[in-house]
Design a protein around this motif. Structure first.
Motif, PDB file in Angstrom:
ATOM      1  N   SER A  23       0.509  -1.322  -0.339  1.00 17.84           N
ATOM      2  CA  SER A  23       0.029   0.041   0.053  1.00 17.84           C
ATOM      3  C   SER A  23       1.033   1.079  -0.372  1.00 17.84           C
ATOM      4  O   SER A  23       1.565   1.123   0.465  1.00 17.84           O
ATOM      5  N   THR A  24       0.840   1.881  -0.742  1.00 21.76           N
ATOM      6  CA  THR A  24       1.766   3.350  -1.000  1.00 21.76           C
ATOM      7  C   THR A  24       0.136   4.381  -0.308  1.00 21.76           C
ATOM      8  O   THR A  24      -1.101   4.444  -1.286  1.00 21.76           O
ATOM      9  N   PHE A  25       1.085   5.539   0.289  1.00 20.57           N
ATOM     10  CA  PHE A  25       0.157   5.919   1.309  1.00 20.57           C
ATOM     11  C   PHE A  25       0.343   7.902   0.309  1.00 20.57           C
ATOM     12  O   PHE A  25       1.551   8.142   0.556  1.00 20.57           O
ATOM     13  N   GLY A  26      -0.823   8.464   0.310  1.00 22.93           N
ATOM     14  CA  GLY A  26      -0.528  10.021   0.230  1.00 22.93           C
ATOM     15  C   GLY A  26      -0.026  10.994   1.615  1.00 22.93           C
ATOM     16  O   GLY A  26       0.258   9.800   2.232  1.00 22.93           O
ATOM     17  N   ASP A  27      -0.200  11.349   1.786  1.00 22.55           N
ATOM     18  CA  ASP A  27       0.537  12.249   2.414  1.00 22.55           C
ATOM     19  C   ASP A  27      -0.316  12.748   4.003  1.00 22.55           C
ATOM     20  O   ASP A  27      -0.389  13.535   4.785  1.00 22.55           O
ATOM     21  N   GLY A  28      -1.428  12.685   3.533  1.00 19.58           N
ATOM     22  CA  GLY A  28      -2.849  12.806   4.513  1.00 19.58           C
ATOM     23  C   GLY A  28      -3.251  14.148   4.322  1.00 19.58           C
ATOM     24  O   GLY A  28      -2.760  15.440   3.483  1.00 19.58           O
ATOM     25  N   THR A  29      -4.745  14.185   4.701  1.00 23.13           N
ATOM     26  CA  THR A  29      -5.621  16.173   4.902  1.00 23.13           C
ATOM     27  C   THR A  29      -6.281  15.945   6.127  1.00 23.13           C
ATOM     28  O   THR A  29      -6.848  14.921   6.586  1.00 23.13           O
ATOM     29  N   THR A  30      -5.994  17.664   6.764  1.00 21.01           N
ATOM     30  CA  THR A  30      -6.107  17.057   7.716  1.00 21.01           C
ATOM     31  C   THR A  30      -7.782  18.110   8.001  1.00 21.01           C
ATOM     32  O   THR A  30      -7.519  18.983   6.962  1.00 21.01           O
ATOM     33  N   LEU A  31      -8.330  17.131   8.315  1.00 24.87           N
ATOM     34  CA  LEU A  31     -10.344  17.728   8.292  1.00 24.87           C
ATOM     35  C   LEU A  31     -10.523  18.026   9.294  1.00 24.87           C
ATOM     36  O   LEU A  31     -10.306  17.707  10.650  1.00 24.87           O
ATOM     37  N   THR A  32     -10.941  19.819   9.327  1.00 20.29           N
ATOM     38  CA  THR A  32     -11.354  20.066  10.658  1.00 20.29           C
ATOM     39  C   THR A  32     -13.196  20.665  10.720  1.00 20.29           C
ATOM     40  O   THR A  32     -13.468  20.942   9.362  1.00 20.29           O
ATOM     41  N   VAL A  33     -13.854  19.815  11.075  1.00 22.77           N
ATOM     42  CA  VAL A  33     -15.522  19.989  11.386  1.00 22.77           C
ATOM     43  C   VAL A  33     -15.584  20.813  12.474  1.00 22.77           C
ATOM     44  O   VAL A  33     -15.476  20.376  13.425  1.00 22.77           O
ATOM     45  N   LYS A  34     -16.249  22.343  12.366  1.00 27.82           N
ATOM     46  CA  LYS A  34     -16.312  23.046  13.259  1.00 27.82           C
ATOM     47  C   LYS A  34     -18.094  23.197  13.390  1.00 27.82           C
ATOM     48  O   LYS A  34     -18.656  22.774  12.747  1.00 27.82           O
ATOM     49  N   PRO A  35     -18.219  22.868  15.637  1.00 28.12           N
ATOM     50  CA  PRO A  35     -19.417  22.934  15.207  1.00 28.12           C
ATOM     51  C   PRO A  35     -20.917  24.212  14.985  1.00 28.12           C
ATOM     52  O   PRO A  35     -20.212  24.923  15.132  1.00 28.12           O
TER      53      PRO A  35
END
Lengths: 110, 114
Positions: free
Chosen positions: A98-110
């Motif tokens: 498996s080759t991975f991407g760098d990632g995306t940080t998701l922030t869900v605001k209330p």
């Protein structure tokens, strides 16, 4: 040469709205694609996957779309919840690796 | 539930030391992997193993070696630690189930090399 790319390092959305995370790949031999979610101080956990012979897979609030001609996949989360805030990694599999991407940080605001 | 256990959560070592990172899984998985995670670089595969005593190089094997003497245990070895090996190390295991392979990760070891 990075074979799996997530071009957005971060994404911020309002609770209840849709989150769309994107991933591009270059290797045509990838036969299986996965999304993992990672909270701080924990290892990544499997979220959802899709085979290269399909174009959509749905699991509750999570849907993954695959566009093979564009070598692009996306993860849709709807409705987004504050507990979805995490780093999301796209991964693509070829010959058992498996080759991975760098990632995306998701922030869900209330 | 699959459990992948990494022996240390945090490690601090000095340049030139030999470092062992241990990983144990309890689901009789054939495949085990070592990744490192760095900001902006995602997860990069160091080594993997499909069976006992078998090992394959990943994308960044330089400076590392591995050992798999038993099916449940996969060790990552830094022969002579260097500062550029400061990173989060993640162990994972998997089994092939109808082609729907997914990885199960440990919680990670944050290694600092001074």
């Amino acid at each position: 040469d990075q074979q799996v790319k997530q071009n957005s390092p971060s994404l911020s959305v309002q609770e209840g709205r849709i989150s769309i995370l994107n991933c591009d790949y270059t290797n045509s031999m990838f036969d299986y694609f996965l999304w993992y979610k990672k909270y701080p101080a924990e290892g990544p956990t499997f979220l959802i996957s899709i085979s290269s012979i399909k174009d959509k897979n749905e699991d509750g609030r999570f849907t993954v779309f695959l566009n093979k001609s564009a070598k692009h996949l996306s993860l849709h989360i709807v409705p987004s919840q504050p507990g979805d805030s995490a780093v999301y990694f796209c991964a693509a599999r070829d010959a058992g690796k498996s080759t991975f991407g760098d990632g995306t940080t998701l922030t869900v605001k209330p | 539930d699959v459990k992948v256990t990494q022996s240390s959560r945090y490690l601090v070592k000095r340049t030139g030391e030999k470092v062992f990172l241990e990983c144990v899984q309890d689901m009789d998985h054939e495949n085990m992997f070592w990744y490192r995670q760095d900001p902006g670089l995602g997860l990069r595969l160091i080594y993997f193993s499909y069976d006992v005593k078998m090992k394959e190089k990943g994308d960044i094997p330089e400076g590392y070696s591995v050992s798999r003497e038993k099916k449940e245990r996969f060790s990552l070895i830094l022969e002579s630690a260097s500062t550029n090996q400061t990173s989060m190390y993640l162990c994972a295991s998997s089994s092939f189930t109808g082609g729907r392979e997914k990885l199960f990760f440990g919680s990670g070891t944050q290694l600092s090399v001074l």
